[in-house]
Design an enzyme around this catalytic site. Structure first.
Site, PDB file in Angstrom:
ATOM      1  N   GLY A  92       0.720  -1.277   0.209  1.00  0.00           N
ATOM      2  CA  GLY A  92       0.051   0.048  -0.058  1.00  0.00           C
ATOM      3  C   GLY A  92       0.877   1.350   0.075  1.00  0.00           C
ATOM      4  N   PRO A  93       0.054   2.448   0.050  1.00  0.00           N
ATOM      5  CA  PRO A  93       0.844   3.563  -0.203  1.00  0.00           C
ATOM      6  C   PRO A  93       1.849   3.885   1.132  1.00  0.00           C
ATOM      7  CG  PRO A  93      -1.242   3.903  -0.706  1.00  0.00           C
ATOM      8  CD  PRO A  93      -1.091   2.620  -0.339  1.00  0.00           C
ATOM      9  N   SER A  94       2.683   4.776   0.857  1.00  0.00           N
ATOM     10  CA  SER A  94       3.503   5.126   2.265  1.00  0.00           C
ATOM     11  C   SER A  94       2.848   5.907   2.918  1.00  0.00           C
ATOM     12  CB  SER A  94       4.973   6.074   1.685  1.00  0.00           C
ATOM     13  OG  SER A  94       5.779   5.287   0.908  1.00  0.00           O
ATOM     14  N   GLY A  95       2.842   5.516   4.648  1.00  0.00           N
ATOM     15  CA  GLY A  95       2.169   6.361   5.651  1.00  0.00           C
ATOM     16  C   GLY A  95       0.667   5.706   5.686  1.00  0.00           C
ATOM     17  N   GLY A  96       0.372   4.530   5.133  1.00  0.00           N
ATOM     18  CA  GLY A  96      -0.570   3.870   5.116  1.00  0.00           C
ATOM     19  C   GLY A  96      -1.047   3.168   6.737  1.00  0.00           C
ATOM     20  N   GLY A  97       0.266   2.869   7.138  1.00  0.00           N
ATOM     21  CA  GLY A  97      -0.064   2.048   8.558  1.00  0.00           C
ATOM     22  C   GLY A  97       0.698   0.509   8.487  1.00  0.00           C
ATOM     23  N   LYS A  98       1.485   0.316   7.554  1.00  0.00           N
ATOM     24  CA  LYS A  98       2.115  -0.979   7.286  1.00  0.00           C
ATOM     25  C   LYS A  98       3.149  -1.110   8.628  1.00  0.00           C
ATOM     26  CE  LYS A  98       3.774  -0.256   3.174  1.00  0.00           C
ATOM     27  NZ  LYS A  98       3.206   0.928   3.209  1.00  0.00           N
ATOM     28  N   GLU A 124      10.747  -5.343   3.958  1.00  0.00           N
ATOM     29  CA  GLU A 124      11.355  -5.275   2.705  1.00  0.00           C
ATOM     30  C   GLU A 124      13.059  -5.389   2.976  1.00  0.00           C
ATOM     31  OE1 GLU A 124      11.515  -6.042  -0.335  1.00  0.00           O
ATOM     32  OE2 GLU A 124       9.849  -5.077  -0.881  1.00  0.00           O
TER      33      GLU A 124
END
Length: 580
Positions: A374-380, A505
């Site tokens: 998902g996009p950066s800052g999404g909460g991963k 990653e």
């Protein structure tokens, strides 16, 4: 504000409680104080012996016994003073060691959220500087204050016996001195506390700059950091000057008062000696006792200054010691082998009203690979932090089988997790130190280290170093390449033999050659383990059992790579950009 006021009203109570909570060596402290009292009492006898020597002085009547008594008094005072100084220094060192040990144990067990809000330099200053202030008070200033009180009381009593009229006149100097010293001492205490806070802030700034020295240089930020550091230096300089100004008043002022009193005693006493109402020996004794009164009074200002500094330091030490440790230090022990990891309706925010994760739910069965995209800052990364229990969810629950992980012992839970981050953290030391970090080193054989290094494709480059496993890698592993650091992190994970593997990653920042080697090592490490992976590049997760796509803190898609390609437009767009 209420707790702060309460602490101020308590006065010395927090300081006394803090001292009593440590392993202060009471015997050494008691003997040291007793020794100081003995030397003070012996010191009070010296002027009386001197009086007898002066009054009866002549070659014919010179008493060997009297001379021997004076010499013995000086020798006894010197020996006992040396022993007392050592014992009180030992007491102070033991006290500060215990305090630092308590603070260090507490800091290691505080939640990550505490360090999000506090600078590392400020914390270091609390452990080093504040405890040092307490040590100085116990080792030096308290004994000097106690012996000073005894010296003043004893000297005044003996002076009243020798000549009460001149004593009363001389005692006028004491309230005058105290009236001048008390406000100066209060001012000094305020300045000293300000300097403590500024020192902590300056330490934090320097530590941060040095730890990121490469970023600073690569950003051509030398002048910015120079200005910021110079600002801190000038603020400390200003505090130092303010201290110096007060000291410049205290020293000469006390000297003036002392010489005025001495001059008065000499003139008035000389007149008394001339008219025969006072002996020469009494005048000499008066002068000696005067020094035993004036010098302790001059140290009282420093004692009260140090006491105020110690009270301020105590508040900051107690603030750390009273913090709550991470929850779950004494939870249950559960073997997670074969058990699923279940996340149910989890929400989390770092700041109120700023949610990061919103009602996240998924299930990871034993041996599966679950990838977050998902996009950066999404909460991963935040989801990883919750799985590691760096933070607790605001709502919802994370379970292993039927047991909430919040009910597990932190040691038990984290011992079953292997973490390979994008930028592998390295501790200053050797390759061996980093491979065995956090493990019971005496239970790990050389053969196991070799096997783990082989599995992580790290053996070849380790052997290329002249010192092998004992090669020093520098601060944060700076002497190793990114690929080498990653392979050491993977070898470390092999040695932990985790049930759950978490990878952020781990090949994102590597060149193609290192990426291929590390990816192969990771495939070996993942075999048979439940794996969670954060994907910045979709090529690393196309074979995942399940991909969870997170946008703005919510799960917007779950499935295999192909299922998401078919059903999720944003994922399809990501794949189109990265996998062409």
């Amino acid at each position: 504000m209420a707790p702060t006021n309460s602490k101020k009203q308590d006065g010395l109570k927090p300081f006394i409680r803090l001292i009593r909570s440590t392993g202060i060596p009471k015997a050494a402290f008691g003997v040291g104080i007793a020794g100081f009292l003995i030397t003070t009492i012996v010191g009070l006898a010296i002027p009386l012996l001197t009086k007898q020597l002066v009054d009866g002085f002549s070659l014919a009547t010179l008493s060997p016994m009297l001379i021997a008594a004076i010499v013995a008094a000086f020798l006894i005072q010197t020996v006992i003073d040396g022993i007392s100084t050592y014992l009180l220094s030992y007491t102070g060192q033991k006290l500060v060691a215990d305090l630092r040990g308590k603070m260090w144990r507490k800091l290691l067990r505080l939640p990550v959220s505490h360090f999000d809000a506090e600078t590392s330099g400020g914390t270091v200053s609390r452990v080093i500087n504040d405890t040092g202030i307490v040590k100085e008070l116990i080792s030096n200033h308290v004994p000097q204050f106690i012996s000073g009180i005894i010296s003043i009381i004893g000297a005044v009593v003996l002076l009243l016996i020798l000549d009460w009229q001149m004593t009363l006149v001389m005692l006028i100097s004491i309230p005058v001195t105290m009236a001048l010293m008390i406000p100066l001492g209060r001012r000094m205490a305020k300045i000293s506390r300000g300097m403590q806070d500024e020192t902590a802030a300056f330490s934090g700034s320097i530590q941060q700059t040095i730890s990121e020295i490469r970023l600073m240089k690569a950003s051509n930020a030398e002048e910015d950091e120079e200005k910021r550091g110079t600002g801190g230096i000038h603020r400390l300089f200003d505090f130092g000057l303010r201290e110096a100004r007060i000291n410049a008043i205290i020293g000469p002022l006390m000297g003036l008062i002392m010489w005025v009193v001495i001059a008065f005693i000499i003139v008035y006493g000389g007149m008394r000696v001339a008219d025969g109402s006072m002996s020469t020996g009494t005048l000499v004794a008066f002068l000696l006792y005067l020094f035993q009164i004036v010098f302790p009074v001059t140290t009282f200002a420093m004692f009260f200054t140090q006491l105020q500094k110690a009270k301020g330091a105590t508040e900051r030490i107690i603030q750390i010691l009273c913090l709550e440790p991470e929850p779950g230090q004494n939870g249950a022990n559960v073997d997670v082998s074969g058990l699923p990891i279940i996340v149910e309706d989890v929400s989390f925010s770092y700041q109120p009203e700023e949610p990061i994760l919103k009602n996240i739910s998924f299930r990871a069965n034993q041996g599966e690979m679950i990838a977050f995209a998902g996009p950066s800052g999404g909460g991963k990364s935040t989801m990883f932090a919750l799985l590691e229990r760096f933070y607790e969810p605001d709502s919802g629950v994370i379970r292993v089988g039927d047991t909430p992980i919040a009910a597990l012992s932190l040691d038990n839970w984290r011992s079953q997790i292997g973490y390979v981050p994008q930028e592998s953290a390295m501790m200053s030391g050797t390759i061996r130190d980093n491979l065995l970090y956090g493990l019971e080193q005496d239970k790990i054989s050389e053969e196991k280290i070799r096997q783990a290094s082989d599995m992580a494709f790290a053996s070849e480059f380790i052997k290329s170093f002249p010192s092998g496993l004992d090669t020093e890698i520098g601060e944060r592993g700076i002497r190793l390449s990114g690929g080498q650091r990653q392979r050491i992190a993977i070898a470390r994970a092999f040695l932990r033999n985790p049930k759950i593997l978490m990878m952020d990653e781990a090949t994102a920042s590597l060149d193609s050659h290192s990426e291929r080697i590390v990816q192969e090592a990771l495939q070996r490490l993942m075999a048979g383990r439940t794996t969670f992976a954060i994907a910045h590049r979709l090529s690393t997760i196309v074979d995942a059992d399940r991909i969870i796509f997170i946008e703005d803190g919510r799960v917007t898609g779950t499935g295999t790579h192909q299922e998401l390609l078919d059903s999720h437009p944003v994922y399809r767009e990501y794949a189109g950009q990265q996998l062409i």
